[in-house]
Write a protein that holds these residues in place. Structure first.
Motif: not given
Length: 688
Positions: A162-172
């Protein structure tokens, strides 16, 4: 009552075993690797330890393992069937990759991104969006997550990335997506990019998360089988595994982020090499691990190996911290062959352990480097691997004669020497890449060979690069396995922290490090380590503003100006790595906390019971075509008392390796149970 620590390193050809007792005992064992079931060799090792050494399984207090199972799953394309769930509009990131290609002029183009991990049909999109500031722009469409996961399960997937855009800033959103998948499909393994690689650059983050999912079921099954087997054998010690950074972790922790096991075995060899160098008072080393399948080279400066932010596995960049090891397909089992133009080449194909080199007598018919070593007189056919494997010189000569010598109109001996020169040239070139290629003069370093074949080639490689000193560990053939026992228990957690360094405030940085400390402390608690027992260090990934790649720089919180020192250290590191540095603005990328605990005593070997005496025999060896065969004195390493000097040509034998000392070199038995091989002044370069 004596307790034992056991280190087992599974390589492509041999499985190396070391057993260190609390009473100071040290034993070693080499077994052919069982490729069909790597754990079978481990079971055999435990059984033999009890039968031959009287080491009961119940007395094993530590059991540390290094393996190539993660790497092999990628190389052999035997990972799990996986899918990727990503932000709508970004499902082709894995296929697009970066604009740079390794092969620019191939007439037939092939994918240079790891599309095999998840072809287009298994890459799914869901509606959600996190902004570049970490704010939720579009809520996660939870029903889409469950629907996409159902499609992947129906397609036979065992795991999902599971790889969402900008999840490294907000993993919610990624964390919620995992909960949805786990509730609907509890058997489907999940890898989240916010846990595997919380950093910017979408392609790199997608690729490493996909690799993690690809090997997670394979590594999970492998470690589960090994844990089951150890329990069945009566071993009470928990299974620990070497990670790519050079630290160990429990199997339960390792399987959560298996992508960190790619350099499990080679990292252990470097750890062992550092310990040997420290004992000998040498901090600048080039370690070269030559096994049956590959050659792994690492640079150690000031007693510490370089940790790089990403490595290359099967030609694909994988962004995971690992000991900086350069690997090439050159080893004792590498196959020699003629190309279409009749030129001699060696490797990267290897005979491995099944069937092995022709001289093993196990059905192998192709000539290998080991066959050449036997023909040249370097190996005693009756004392290979301590006499546990009888080599057949007739089969070795026949393989070289029929497939190399005859076609090149050479004698068998000339062809064997040619095989050695080709493989030595390949290894020397790789050594130049890790030293001269980085602006470092190898002549100021000491060469430390390890692996079963390392000491055979060491003098030729040292002469080629102008290195005047070689240090040979007490048991180089099993140093990777021994390094497992000397490695610390280590956990590392990072977090994205993108901002200009000039705008960073130490109070905010320290707060982030505090959260990372808590995460590491929790992992240590699961390993049975009490709070406060681990030593802690910090690092920051930093680059120039606008630069695409970063360097990991230690962060010293005790410094009066930690961020100012970070910038100065970055400039120095940039100059060392890239050859230049300018006082331009820098940018923080991420912060990292590393917790370490010394898992065992410092790596050491008890001094053997030296039996000084004359050479145990003589035999002819061929090192230089111009000199022809020379008579070499043959010594047993256990018979070399401290301070004893052996002039070349000589052969020094021990159960786990053979050491070649050519004419023009001499070997001195060191006081810490190591050997020092030096080139004598005024002697001709043996490489020419």
């Amino acid at each position: 009552m004596t307790s034992y620590s056991v280190g087992i390193d599974i390589g492509g050809t041999f499985t190396d075993v070391v057993c260190a007792g609390s009473n100071g005992s040290f034993r070693l064992l080499k077994l052919p690797t069982t490729r069909h079931d790597p754990a079978a060799a481990v079971r055999t090792a435990v059984e033999r330890m009890q039968a031959e050494w009287g080491v009961a399984p119940t007395d094993i207090a530590r059991f540390v393992h290094g393996s190539t199972v993660a790497t092999n799953a990628v190389i052999e394309r035997k990972g799990a069937r996986i899918g990727i769930i990503t932000t709508a509009g970004f499902k082709d990131v894995l296929e697009i990759g970066r604009q740079m290609r390794r092969e620019m002029y191939d007439l037939v183009l092939s994918p240079q991104t790891p599309v095999f991990l998840a072809p287009g049909a298994r890459r799914k999109e869901v509606t959600e969006r996190i902004s570049a500031a970490g704010e939720i722009v579009t809520p996660l469409a939870e029903e889409e997550v469950q629907a996409r996961a159902a499609e992947l399960v129906a397609d036979g997937c065992e795991a999902v990335a599971i790889v969402f855009l900008f999840s490294f800033l907000n993993p919610a959103h990624e964390l919620r997506a995992r909960d949805i998948v786990a509730e609907a499909f509890p058997d489907l393994m999940v890898s989240l990019s916010c846990e595997v690689d919380p950093a910017f650059r979408e392609y790199e983050r997608t690729a490493v998360t996909a690799f993690d999912a690809y090997i997670k079921p394979v590594v999970g099954r492998y470690l589960a089988v090994m844990q089951r087997d150890l329990a069945a054998l009566g071993v009470p010690a928990p299974l620990q595994v070497m990670q790519s950074r050079g630290g160990i972790a429990s199997a339960a922790t390792a399987v959560r982020r298996p992508v960190r096991l790619f350099l499990s075995g080679p990292a252990a060899g470097v750890v062992g090499g550092v310990a040997v160098g420290k004992a000998a008072g040498i901090g600048d080393l080039i370690t070269i691990d030559i096994g049956g399948t590959s050659c792994d080279i690492a640079l150690v400066t000031g007693g510490a190996p370089l940790i790089r932010a990403e490595g290359v596995i099967d030609g694909h960049s994988v962004r995971v911290p690992m000991v900086d090891v350069t690997a090439i397909g050159s080893g004792g089992g590498s196959i020699a062959m003629l190309d279409g133009a009749g030129a001699l080449g060696v490797g990267p194909e290897s005979a491995g352990s099944e069937p092995g080199p022709a001289c093993y007598g196990r059905g192998g018919t192709e000539p290998t480097v080991t066959d050449a070593s036997l023909v040249l007189g370097y190996l005693d056919p009756n004392y290979f691997a301590g006499g546990t494997l009888r080599l057949d010189p007739v089969l070795a000569r026949h393989a070289i004669q029929t497939q190399v010598a005859q076609a090149m109109s050479l004698s068998v001996e000339q062809a064997a020497l040619g095989i050695h020169r080709v493989v030595n040239a390949q290894m020397a070139e790789a050594m130049r890449l890790v030293s001269i290629g980085r602006g470092i003069d190898p002549r100021g370093y000491t060469l430390l060979p390890l692996g079963g074949a390392g000491p055979i080639h060491a003098a030729a490689l040292a002469a080629e690069l102008g290195i005047g000193c070689i240090i040979v560990p007490p048991h180089p053939g099993v140093l990777s396995a021994a390094g497992l026992l000397g490695a610390p228990l280590e956990h590392e957690i990072s977090a994205a922290y993108p901002r200009p360094l000039a705008d960073a405030r130490w109070e905010e940085v320290r707060a982030v490090l505090g959260r990372l400390d808590e995460a590491c402390t929790d992992l240590m608690r699961q390993e049975g380590v009490a709070r406060g027992a681990a030593t802690t260090c910090y690092a920051a990934d930093i680059c120039y503003s606008g630069q695409g790649y970063h360097l990991e720089i230690p962060l010293h919180e005790s410094d009066p100006d930690p961020l100012g020192r970070l910038y100065r250290d970055f400039l120095a590191a940039h100059d060392r790595v890239y050859g230049h540095a300018t006082e331009s603005p820098a940018r923080l990328v991420s912060l990292r906390a590393i917790h370490r605990v010394a898992a065992g005593a410092a790596l050491s070997w008890p001094a053997g019971a030296a039996r000084p005496g004359p050479a145990k025999g003589r035999r002819p060896i061929l090192v230089d075509a111009a000199s022809g065969f020379e008579t070499a004195e043959v010594y047993e390493r256990a018979g070399l008392a401290s301070g004893m000097v052996v002039d070349g040509p000589a052969i020094i034998e021990q159960p786990d390796t053979t050491i070649v000392v050519p004419r023009g070199w001499r070997c001195i038995a060191g006081g810490t149970n190591h050997l020092v091989i030096e080139q004598r002044l005024g002697q001709m370069d043996i490489a020419r």
